[in-house]
Design a protein around this motif. Structure first.
Motif, PDB file in Angstrom:
ATOM      1  N   LEU A 114      -3.261  -9.208   6.977  1.00 46.43           N
ATOM      2  CA  LEU A 114      -2.370  -8.050   7.086  1.00 46.43           C
ATOM      3  C   LEU A 114      -1.819  -7.961   8.500  1.00 46.43           C
ATOM      4  CD1 LEU A 114      -3.788  -5.319   8.561  1.00 46.43           C
ATOM      5  CD2 LEU A 114      -5.093  -5.375   6.466  1.00 46.43           C
ATOM      6  N   ALA A 115      -0.650  -7.351   8.591  1.00 41.77           N
ATOM      7  CA  ALA A 115      -0.006  -7.180   9.900  1.00 41.77           C
ATOM      8  C   ALA A 115       0.591  -5.783   9.959  1.00 41.77           C
ATOM      9  CB  ALA A 115       1.083  -8.230  10.084  1.00 41.77           C
ATOM     10  N   LEU A 116       0.400  -5.143  11.098  1.00 47.33           N
ATOM     11  CA  LEU A 116       0.988  -3.812  11.340  1.00 47.33           C
ATOM     12  C   LEU A 116       1.887  -3.914  12.559  1.00 47.33           C
ATOM     13  CD1 LEU A 116      -1.364  -2.718   9.524  1.00 47.33           C
ATOM     14  CD2 LEU A 116      -1.586  -0.859  11.147  1.00 47.33           C
ATOM     15  N   GLY A 117       3.110  -3.405  12.406  1.00 45.81           N
ATOM     16  CA  GLY A 117       4.033  -3.389  13.540  1.00 45.81           C
ATOM     17  C   GLY A 117       3.758  -2.189  14.430  1.00 45.81           C
ATOM     18  N   PRO A 118       4.240  -2.230  15.682  1.00 38.03           N
ATOM     19  CA  PRO A 118       4.041  -1.095  16.585  1.00 38.03           C
ATOM     20  C   PRO A 118       4.678   0.166  16.004  1.00 38.03           C
ATOM     21  CG  PRO A 118       5.072  -2.967  17.715  1.00 38.03           C
ATOM     22  CD  PRO A 118       5.021  -3.322  16.280  1.00 38.03           C
ATOM     23  N   GLY A 119       3.919   1.252  16.024  1.00 43.19           N
ATOM     24  CA  GLY A 119       4.440   2.535  15.554  1.00 43.19           C
ATOM     25  C   GLY A 119       4.363   2.725  14.048  1.00 43.19           C
ATOM     26  N   GLU A 120       3.917   1.711  13.313  1.00 45.51           N
ATOM     27  CA  GLU A 120       3.813   1.877  11.859  1.00 45.51           C
ATOM     28  C   GLU A 120       2.700   2.859  11.518  1.00 45.51           C
ATOM     29  OE1 GLU A 120       4.629  -0.951   8.385  1.00 45.51           O
ATOM     30  OE2 GLU A 120       3.687  -2.200   9.912  1.00 45.51           O
ATOM     31  N   ARG A 121       2.854   3.514  10.371  1.00 45.11           N
ATOM     32  CA  ARG A 121       1.787   4.376   9.833  1.00 45.11           C
ATOM     33  C   ARG A 121       1.480   3.890   8.436  1.00 45.11           C
ATOM     34  NH1 ARG A 121       4.596   9.853  11.093  1.00 45.11           N
ATOM     35  NH2 ARG A 121       4.378   9.878  13.349  1.00 45.11           N
ATOM     36  N   VAL A 122       0.250   3.462   8.258  1.00 48.69           N
ATOM     37  CA  VAL A 122      -0.140   2.831   6.999  1.00 48.69           C
ATOM     38  C   VAL A 122      -1.305   3.589   6.385  1.00 48.69           C
ATOM     39  CG1 VAL A 122      -0.951   0.688   5.949  1.00 48.69           C
ATOM     40  CG2 VAL A 122       0.608   0.597   7.884  1.00 48.69           C
ATOM     41  N   GLY A 123      -1.176   3.895   5.105  1.00 46.75           N
ATOM     42  CA  GLY A 123      -2.270   4.524   4.365  1.00 46.75           C
ATOM     43  C   GLY A 123      -3.119   3.443   3.723  1.00 46.75           C
TER      44      GLY A 123
ATOM     45  N   PRO B  80       4.694   5.799   5.473  1.00 45.24           N
ATOM     46  CA  PRO B  80       5.702   5.149   4.634  1.00 45.24           C
ATOM     47  C   PRO B  80       5.139   3.928   3.891  1.00 45.24           C
ATOM     48  CG  PRO B  80       6.539   5.493   6.863  1.00 45.24           C
ATOM     49  CD  PRO B  80       5.058   5.775   6.898  1.00 45.24           C
ATOM     50  N   ARG B  81       4.045   3.385   4.396  1.00 48.66           N
ATOM     51  CA  ARG B  81       3.501   2.160   3.796  1.00 48.66           C
ATOM     52  C   ARG B  81       2.054   2.383   3.359  1.00 48.66           C
ATOM     53  NH1 ARG B  81       2.430  -3.139   7.537  1.00 48.66           N
ATOM     54  NH2 ARG B  81       1.053  -4.247   6.095  1.00 48.66           N
ATOM     55  N   VAL B  82       1.697   1.731   2.256  1.00 47.37           N
ATOM     56  CA  VAL B  82       0.335   1.859   1.735  1.00 47.37           C
ATOM     57  C   VAL B  82      -0.245   0.478   1.466  1.00 47.37           C
ATOM     58  CG1 VAL B  82      -0.874   2.405  -0.429  1.00 47.37           C
ATOM     59  CG2 VAL B  82       0.369   4.197   0.761  1.00 47.37           C
ATOM     60  N   ILE B  83      -1.534   0.334   1.780  1.00 50.78           N
ATOM     61  CA  ILE B  83      -2.286  -0.856   1.387  1.00 50.78           C
ATOM     62  C   ILE B  83      -3.373  -0.385   0.425  1.00 50.78           C
ATOM     63  CG2 ILE B  83      -3.850  -2.682   2.185  1.00 50.78           C
ATOM     64  CD1 ILE B  83      -2.283  -2.702   4.832  1.00 50.78           C
ATOM     65  N   LEU B  84      -3.391  -1.010  -0.757  1.00 50.38           N
ATOM     66  CA  LEU B  84      -4.395  -0.665  -1.775  1.00 50.38           C
ATOM     67  C   LEU B  84      -5.437  -1.775  -1.789  1.00 50.38           C
ATOM     68  CD1 LEU B  84      -5.431   0.800  -4.412  1.00 50.38           C
ATOM     69  CD2 LEU B  84      -3.756  -0.578  -5.659  1.00 50.38           C
ATOM     70  N   ILE B  85      -6.695  -1.407  -1.561  1.00 48.78           N
ATOM     71  CA  ILE B  85      -7.746  -2.429  -1.650  1.00 48.78           C
ATOM     72  C   ILE B  85      -8.714  -2.067  -2.764  1.00 48.78           C
ATOM     73  CG2 ILE B  85      -7.589  -3.183   0.763  1.00 48.78           C
ATOM     74  CD1 ILE B  85     -10.153  -1.757   1.375  1.00 48.78           C
ATOM     75  N   ASP B  86      -9.267  -3.083  -3.365  1.00 44.42           N
ATOM     76  CA  ASP B  86     -10.280  -2.892  -4.401  1.00 44.42           C
ATOM     77  C   ASP B  86     -11.139  -4.144  -4.422  1.00 44.42           C
ATOM     78  OD1 ASP B  86     -11.763  -1.825  -6.449  1.00 44.42           O
ATOM     79  OD2 ASP B  86     -10.202  -2.023  -7.982  1.00 44.42           O
ATOM     80  N   ALA B  87     -12.430  -3.930  -4.583  1.00 44.70           N
ATOM     81  CA  ALA B  87     -13.385  -5.033  -4.628  1.00 44.70           C
ATOM     82  C   ALA B  87     -13.138  -6.025  -3.486  1.00 44.70           C
ATOM     83  CB  ALA B  87     -13.320  -5.740  -5.983  1.00 44.70           C
ATOM     84  N   GLY B  88     -12.839  -5.475  -2.313  1.00 44.46           N
ATOM     85  CA  GLY B  88     -12.798  -6.301  -1.109  1.00 44.46           C
ATOM     86  C   GLY B  88     -11.549  -7.119  -0.889  1.00 44.46           C
ATOM     87  N   ARG B  89     -10.515  -6.877  -1.702  1.00 39.34           N
ATOM     88  CA  ARG B  89      -9.267  -7.621  -1.498  1.00 39.34           C
ATOM     89  C   ARG B  89      -8.062  -6.677  -1.502  1.00 39.34           C
ATOM     90  NH1 ARG B  89      -9.255 -13.148  -1.482  1.00 39.34           N
ATOM     91  NH2 ARG B  89     -11.275 -14.012  -2.034  1.00 39.34           N
ATOM     92  N   ILE B  90      -6.998  -7.117  -0.825  1.00 43.85           N
ATOM     93  CA  ILE B  90      -5.759  -6.336  -0.860  1.00 43.85           C
ATOM     94  C   ILE B  90      -5.107  -6.563  -2.221  1.00 43.85           C
ATOM     95  CG2 ILE B  90      -3.446  -6.085   0.114  1.00 43.85           C
ATOM     96  CD1 ILE B  90      -4.626  -6.841   2.846  1.00 43.85           C
TER      97      ILE B  90
END
Ligand SMILES: Nc1ncnc2c1ncn2[C@@H]1O[C@H](COP(=O)(O)OP(=O)(O)O)[C@@H](O)[C@H]1O
Ligand SMILES: [Mg+2]
Length: 256
Positions: free
Chosen positions: A26-35, A200-210
């Motif tokens: 995964l990569a996050l840009g500067p200033g990003e807000r990720v759930g 604005p962005r979401v990452i969904l994880i389950d059982a240890g994977r994106i």
């Protein structure tokens, strides 16, 4: 976009156990807000602990600003706000607690005082500096934890279930506080409405994977995806669908 935070093939394990997370890119840009969302036990807290350098990578790596994050090495560029304030607040007074991080960075005297005052003000706690931490309310404790992290001026802030156990007013105050920060944020939460407001962005994880990574409204609004991972579409998005219902019905009714 040059990433602020990047993981490559990251795996994380608790001591003596098989990896909880594996193959995370995964990569996050500067200033990003990720759930960061996912069912209980999916590895959200484990991921935050790893990104903060509390838990070592069992495989792969975490980079922040191009430099590796090394487990156990104090890194003021990353601030982790723990789920339970009691795990974080430990000094006699609020001001002592907020001063702890910047003092470790070498600040002293007026510079330290100014840094503490700034963090307390941003978090709406400037009147409470001398209050013993155990005499703060739940909402104040949560903001105190954020103040302690902000006082180190981190580039990345990781928040674990920040709205858990807050009443509506404290939750709203927290959302306003987080919305006003410049830092790159990753927020792990079951409070999907909070995530919709902030991220604005979401990452969904389950059982240890994106399982999904993309626009919050697309992911949180995807009923089949959410159900497959033990989640529900949050009311705010479900309502917008219901809002379309009378129109569809009217069209259907008109055709009949
Ligand atoms: N301190 C710990 N020691 C050992 N295993 C842990 C610890 N904390 C969490 N785990 C395990 O790691 C997995 C992921 O948990 P966690 O990261 O807390 O998930 P989440 O935050 O998504 O609810 C679970 O199987 C949990 O039992
Ligand atoms: Mg957790």
């Amino acid at each position: 976009m040059r990433a602020l935070l990047q993981t490559v093939g990251l795996a994380v394990a608790w001591p003596g156990q098989p990896p909880v997370l594996s193959g995370l890119d995964l990569a996050l840009g500067p200033g990003e807000r990720v759930g960061l969302v996912g069912p209980n036990g999916s590895g959200k807290s484990t991921l935050l602990l790893s990104l903060a350098g509390v838990l070592p990578a069992a495989a792969g790596a975490v980079h922040l600003g191009g430099a590796p994050v090394r487990a156990g090495v104090f890194n003021p560029a990353v601030g982790l706000v723990f789920q339970h304030a009691e795990d974080q607040l430990f000094c006699p007074t609020l001001a002592d607690d907020v001063a702890f991080g910047p003092r470790n960075l070498g600040l002293a005297g007026a510079a330290l005082e100014a840094r503490v005052a700034e963090a307390l003000t941003v978090c709406g706690l400037s009147e409470l500096g001398e209050r013993p931490v155990h005499r703060l309310s739940g909402g104040e404790k949560r903001r105190a934890c954020i103040a302690g992290v902000l006082a180190m001026r981190p580039r990345l802030m990781l928040l674990d279930e920040p709205s858990a156990a807050l009443d509506l007013r404290s939750r709203r105050r927290l959302i306003r506080l987080l919305a006003g920060l410049d830092q790159t944020l990753m927020v792990a939460s079951h409070d999907l409405d909070l995530i919709l407001e902030l991220c604005p962005r979401v990452i969904l994880i389950d059982a240890g994977r994106i399982r999904a990574d993309g626009p919050a409204r697309e992911i949180l609004g995807d009923a089949a995806l959410m159900a497959a991972h033990g989640q529900e579409v949050p009311p705010a998005l479900a309502r917008s669908r219901v809002a379309g219902w009378p129109r569809e019905r009217a069209i259907a009714g008109g055709a009949a």
